[in-house]
Each structure stands twice: as C-alpha cells, then as structure tokens.
Write a protein that holds these residues in place. Structure first.
Motif, PDB file in Angstrom:
ATOM      1  N   GLU A 186       1.259   2.681  -3.504  1.00  0.00           N
ATOM      2  CA  GLU A 186       0.102   3.097  -4.290  1.00  0.00           C
ATOM      3  C   GLU A 186       0.101   4.591  -4.621  1.00  0.00           C
ATOM      4  OE1 GLU A 186      -3.298   1.572  -2.242  1.00  0.00           O
ATOM      5  OE2 GLU A 186      -2.854  -0.515  -2.775  1.00  0.00           O
ATOM      6  N   PRO A 187       0.450   5.506  -3.686  1.00  0.00           N
ATOM      7  CA  PRO A 187       0.510   6.928  -4.065  1.00  0.00           C
ATOM      8  C   PRO A 187       1.568   7.209  -5.132  1.00  0.00           C
ATOM      9  CG  PRO A 187       0.435   6.681  -1.681  1.00  0.00           C
ATOM     10  CD  PRO A 187       0.675   5.315  -2.240  1.00  0.00           C
ATOM     11  N   VAL A 188       2.686   6.465  -5.082  1.00  0.00           N
ATOM     12  CA  VAL A 188       3.739   6.629  -6.090  1.00  0.00           C
ATOM     13  C   VAL A 188       3.212   6.211  -7.455  1.00  0.00           C
ATOM     14  CG1 VAL A 188       6.054   5.905  -6.786  1.00  0.00           C
ATOM     15  CG2 VAL A 188       5.516   6.199  -4.354  1.00  0.00           C
ATOM     16  N   PRO A 202       0.812  -1.235   0.000  1.00  0.00           N
ATOM     17  CA  PRO A 202       0.000   0.000   0.000  1.00  0.00           C
ATOM     18  C   PRO A 202       0.838   1.275   0.000  1.00  0.00           C
ATOM     19  CG  PRO A 202      -0.929  -1.607   1.531  1.00  0.00           C
ATOM     20  CD  PRO A 202       0.386  -2.171   1.057  1.00  0.00           C
ATOM     21  N   ALA A 203       2.049   1.224   0.554  1.00  0.00           N
ATOM     22  CA  ALA A 203       2.899   2.413   0.576  1.00  0.00           C
ATOM     23  C   ALA A 203       3.312   2.846  -0.829  1.00  0.00           C
ATOM     24  CB  ALA A 203       4.139   2.146   1.425  1.00  0.00           C
ATOM     25  N   ARG A 237       0.989   7.461 -12.987  1.00  0.00           N
ATOM     26  CA  ARG A 237      -0.137   7.420 -13.925  1.00  0.00           C
ATOM     27  C   ARG A 237      -0.544   8.823 -14.370  1.00  0.00           C
ATOM     28  NH1 ARG A 237      -3.317   2.738 -10.441  1.00  0.00           N
ATOM     29  NH2 ARG A 237      -2.328   0.947 -11.470  1.00  0.00           N
ATOM     30  N   GLN A 238      -0.532   9.751 -13.452  1.00  0.00           N
ATOM     31  CA  GLN A 238      -0.926  11.114 -13.772  1.00  0.00           C
ATOM     32  C   GLN A 238       0.105  11.816 -14.656  1.00  0.00           C
ATOM     33  OE1 GLN A 238      -3.861  12.590 -13.041  1.00  0.00           O
ATOM     34  NE2 GLN A 238      -4.538  10.650 -12.135  1.00  0.00           N
ATOM     35  N   GLU A 294       0.147   6.157  -8.475  1.00  0.00           N
ATOM     36  CA  GLU A 294      -0.849   7.124  -8.943  1.00  0.00           C
ATOM     37  C   GLU A 294      -0.177   8.357  -9.540  1.00  0.00           C
ATOM     38  OE1 GLU A 294      -4.264   8.639 -10.174  1.00  0.00           O
ATOM     39  OE2 GLU A 294      -3.961   6.606  -9.385  1.00  0.00           O
ATOM     40  N   ARG A 295       0.927   8.814  -8.941  1.00  0.00           N
ATOM     41  CA  ARG A 295       1.648   9.967  -9.498  1.00  0.00           C
ATOM     42  C   ARG A 295       2.229   9.630 -10.865  1.00  0.00           C
ATOM     43  NH1 ARG A 295       3.301  10.657  -4.078  1.00  0.00           N
ATOM     44  NH2 ARG A 295       5.317   9.629  -4.445  1.00  0.00           N
TER      45      ARG A 295
END
Length: 329
Positions: free
Chosen positions: A246-248, A243-244, A253-254, A250-251
């Motif tokens: 997942e924010p990486v 889970p740690a 992907r953006q 997402e960045r």
C-alpha cells in the motif's frame, strides 16, 4: 474459448499502426482496440479509418474514448460512419476520461454523467434527437436512414464503474490485472450490475485488458510493463492487496505523470516492484505467460486483449505474433 484482442496506443505513425492491425487480423485476433488520447498519441479516428482499409474481419474499437473531448454528436457521427465503412465491424469503447482530460487539467466524468452520455449516444445512433446541454438546442444525425448497431463497451476498473458497466453496457473492458482473485472479484461486481437490468454476466462481452511483454529474459519483460502497471494501481482496486504494497501504491499515485502515460520509460515506472507486475500484467518468458494465460482462460472472460510492449527498436509485431502462438497452443 477465449478470443484474443490487441490494444494499440497510436505512439507510431498511422502506417505503422495500420500494419499492426493487419498483422493482428492475419493471426486471428478478434478486436483491435485503438487508444484515444489526443495530446499524447496520434488521432484515433484517423488511425481506425486507415487500419480498416484492407481488412475484412477484425473489429475496430477505441480503447478507450470519452464524452468530454469528444462531444457526443462527434462520437455518434464517427461511429456511424466507421460502422458504415466497415460493414459493422466496430466497438465503441468509452470511459470517464483519463489522460485525454488529465493532460489539460480537466476532471473525468462522474458516473451519472457517463451513463447519461451513453444513453444519448444510443439515441443518436438510433436516429433520434437529443438536447445539447449548453445551448438547449436539439440535434440529430440527419444522414441516417436507419438505426446503426454499435456495441458500447465501458472501460472499468473500480467497483462502482464495474457495476455500472454490468448494468448498462454491451461489453466491459476490464482493467484489473491478471491475478485470479482480482479478475474473479471484478466479474462478480459486473454480474451484480447485470442483474439490476435483468441480465446475466453471459449477456455481456467481457474483455480483460492486459499489459503484455513476452521476452526470453523475464526481468526485461517486466521492466517493459511497469509504466502500464502504475496506471492500473492509481485507480481504486477491485480487491485488497498485501498491506506491505500500500505505501508503494500511494507513492505511485503521488508521482504519476499523465504526459508519460503508458510510456515504458516513464519516471514513475521505476516505482513499480515485481510483486505488482505479477498481479497486474502478463509479463515474462513465453512459458511463464502461457501458464498465466491458462489461469485467466478458466475465470470466465470472453477475450484477453493484450497491450503489447517491446523495446523501441524491436516494435510491437513480435509480441503480437508470440502471443498468438502461445494462445493457440
């Protein structure tokens, strides 16, 4: 025994690409998979035709094409011609469409559309007629005197297309990373699809598509594949990640830029941490890569197809050579 393939994006002139394919054949590679993305790379069919001259064993395929920029009449004719010229040393790798479409603002095919395209391609290669979707006119390859055998491989990473590939394809180009849990999960999904068509996993040829950099400096090797890893993680993944991370993801992907698709110097490459590289690539020293390759060989894939990355000044030949050495030890 797991065979070796090499995925080559035509980022260099055709003569250089031809030399890479000839080197791969001399080293015992089974397949050369040529990237197809018309806006950022050189033309794949010209590259394959040129590479075929002077070879006698290696199988030439796309890694991968699509049925949007390539109308199925064109796809069928290209592959019938290449099969005739090479004595059947061909493998049609196809997917929903990626950078070849995204660079023009077009969307990938839906899975049902891809399945329909594959069915029509097979019909055309058998010498049958199909109906053009816009005009309603039937068309066929009028010059065929007999059916042409062209195995069709689906490129797959997300669970739904992995299952579709298991159900309809002759082979699967699997882009899910190199971590054993990801590969095993992908194979289980492919097998579930295969059972739907009365087959087993062993009835398909499974190619693990693997961004690869082999250098004496492990950090330098990882830097070379970060851009390719970013391409993998922008798609749905076959199994959960920490889970740690997942924010990486997402960045990434953006911020992904398809005009820098697979470019080691792409700006989005800098977003990729070592943890993701270790999950989704084969990158490090020869000893580190050999250890991971031994893990992969026990998972049930038929081929490891490396996408070789190297410093621009070095070229890809050294990586192709070094991988052949560690795979044969």
């Amino acid at each position: 025994m797991v065979s070796s393939g090499v995925g080559l994006f035509p980022t260099e002139p055709v003569q250089a690409m031809r030399e890479y394919v000839h080197l791969a054949e001399s080293l015992g590679y089974e397949h050369a998979w040529i990237g197809d993305s018309q806006n950022i790379w050189r033309e794949s069919s010209v590259t394959m035709g040129a590479a075929a001259v002077g070879t006698s064993r290696i199988v030439l395929g796309t890694g991968v094409t699509n049925a949007v920029t390539r109308h199925r009449s064109l796809l069928a004719s290209t592959w019938a011609t290449l099969a005739e010229f090479t004595g059947g040393r061909v493998a049609l790798g196809i997917g929903t469409g990626d950078s070849s479409l995204r660079t023009m603002g077009l969307n990938p095919l839906k899975l049902a559309e891809l399945e329909h395209a594959v069915a029509e391609l097979r019909a055309l290669l058998r010498g049958e007629s199909v109906r053009e979707s816009h005009s309603g006119q039937e068309f066929r390859l009028s010059y065929l005197s007999e059916p042409v055998q062209v195995p069709i491989y689906l490129a797959a990473s997300a669970p739904k297309i992995l299952k579709l590939a298991g159900r309809i394809a002759d082979g699967v180009i699997v882009l899910v990373g190199t971590a054993p849990e990801f590969v095993s999960s992908a194979l289980a999904t492919i097998e579930a699809g295969a059972r739907e068509s009365g087959r087993q996993l062993s009835d398909l040829h499974i190619v693990l598509w693997t961004p690869t950099a082999i250098q004496d400096d492990s950090t330098a090797a990882k830097d070379l594949v970060r851009a390719h890893v970013s391409r993998v993680v922008i798609r749905p993944l076959p199994a959960p990640v920490d889970p740690a991370l997942e924010p990486v993801i997402e960045r990434i992907r953006q911020g992904y830029d398809y005009y820098q698709h697979m470019d080691p110097e792409a700006h989005h490459a800098g977003m990729v941490p070592d943890q993701l590289v270790d999950l989704f690539a084969l990158a490090g020293t020869p000893e580190e890569c050999q250890a991971r390759l031994k893990q992969i060989a026990d998972l049930g894939v038929d081929q490891v197809a490396i996408v070789p990355f190297a410093p621009r000044a070095q070229g890809r030949a050294r990586t192709i050579q070094t991988f052949a050495e560690i795979a044969g030890r």
